[in-house]
Write an enzyme that holds these catalytic residues in place. Structure first.
Site, short mmCIF file in Angstrom:
data_model
loop_
_atom_site.label_atom_id
_atom_site.label_comp_id
_atom_site.label_asym_id
_atom_site.label_seq_id
_atom_site.Cartn_x
_atom_site.Cartn_y
_atom_site.Cartn_z
CE LYS A 53 -3.81 -2.44 2.12
NZ LYS A 53 -4.48 -2.91 3.33
CD GLN A 97 -3.32 -4.45 6.51
OE1 GLN A 97 -3.19 -3.49 5.74
NE2 GLN A 97 -4.02 -5.51 6.19
CG ASP A 120 -9.56 -0.05 4.64
OD1 ASP A 120 -9.31 -0.32 3.45
OD2 ASP A 120 -8.90 -0.48 5.60
#
Ligand code: NAP
Length: 283
Positions: A53, A97, A120
């Site tokens: 990422k 994460q 997200d």
């Protein structure tokens, strides 16, 4: 029939070029789009995801802030970091994460992220916005699947889409996105008694289960579009999806490969959401 491939790498490249152009336009206005990525603990898979990422950000002109925290970080400390990032004007997107260590309540952490920075798309405010068709951030994986359908000019109106899997991050939001585009949607899961009877009716099948060969050629209507979200390891340790690719490609009209399909699209849509968040911060 041999299905046409929907190439997630090529599509990602095109979309990331657009992201880079939008990032450059923002920088010209004095705003550097920024994504904060928080990693807690040493999970090896998470370390790879986070690295990918951050690299994707660098390649596209998006500023990234990677925070690595020890597995001993307390929930309160993590919430305090999120609060600081919520109030940091140089950060437009925040990603924690997952999975988090067991002593931290992941849902509580997600809910602590400002919905304006929830790139997200996991916050209940984002899920609610998708549910009622309001602007918000769409979860990256199903959003990427929608872009793949768009890339082949597929009109979902009046089509029957079958989603296999009902997780909050893939299956459910996928079904809502397909519905929003006027497909008739069926959601299947582990308690669906006859999966094949459902998938044989489908013009579009999205497999998001996490088990190899959930969808085989005998379960697919000729010409259907098959999107494979699954990420599994086969007997040889090689990455594979949920779909029996070699069999299904003989029947389907379009198919996404694994690797090189939905996977790269997920990170790409994270960049797209981050850019969107930065652009919205201007208004
Ligand atoms: P998940 O939370 O484990 O959900 C799996 C879903 O599959 C559940 O809804 C489950 O039903 C259903 N299911 C299990 N066995 C089934 C069966 N035999 N028939 C029909 N449905 C069945 O997984 P997830 O997070 O949604 O992820 C799904 C897959 O996508 C995984 O392989 C994951 O690694 C992959 N993934 C890939 C990306 C990417 O970027 N490519 C991103 C995210 C996820 P119940 O609800 O009844 O248990």
């Amino acid at each position: 029939m041999t299905a046409q491939l929907i190439d997630g790498i090529a599509l990602s490249k095109q979309l990331r070029t657009e992201v880079a152009q939008r990032a450059a336009a923002l920088r010209a206005q004095g705003i550097a789009p920024g994504l904060a990525v928080l990693l807690v603990g040493e999970n090896p898979a998470s370390q790879v995801y986070v690295r990918n990422k951050v690299k994707a950000c660098e390649d596209s002109g998006v500023h990234s802030l990677l925070e690595r925290h020890p597995a001993t970080l307390t929930e309160a400390e993590l919430l305090a970091r999120i609060d600081a990032l919520n109030n940091d004007p140089t950060i437009h997107g925040i990603l924690v994460q997952l999975p988090l260590p067991a002593h931290i309540d992941a849902q509580k952490v997600i809910e602590a992220i400002s919905p304006a920075k929830d790139v997200d798309g996991f916050h209940v405010a984002s899920a609610g916005a998708l549910m009622v068709g309001q602007p918000g951030f769409w979860p990256c994986t199903p959003y990427g699947c929608m872009k793949m359908l768009e890339s082949i000019g597929y009109d979902l109106r009046g089509k029957h889409a079958v989603v296999i899997g009902r997780s909050n991050i893939v299956g459910k939001p996928m079904a809502l996105m397909l519905l929003q585009k006027n497909a008739t949607v069926t959601i299947c899961h582990s308690a669906t008694p006859d999966l094949k009877a459902m998938t044989l009716l489908a013009d579009v099948v999205v497999a998001a289960v996490g088990k190899q060969n959930v969808l085989t050629a005998d379960m697919v209507k000729p010409g259907a579009v098959v999107i494979d979200v699954g990420m599994n390891r086969n007997e040889d340790g090689k990455l594979c999806g949920d779909v029996d690719f070699e069999g299904v490609r003989q029947v389907a009209g379009y198919i996404t490969p694994v690797p090189g399909g939905v996977g790269p699209m997920t990170i790409t849509m994270l960049l797209v959401n981050t850019l969107e968040a930065a652009e919205r911060s201007l208004t």
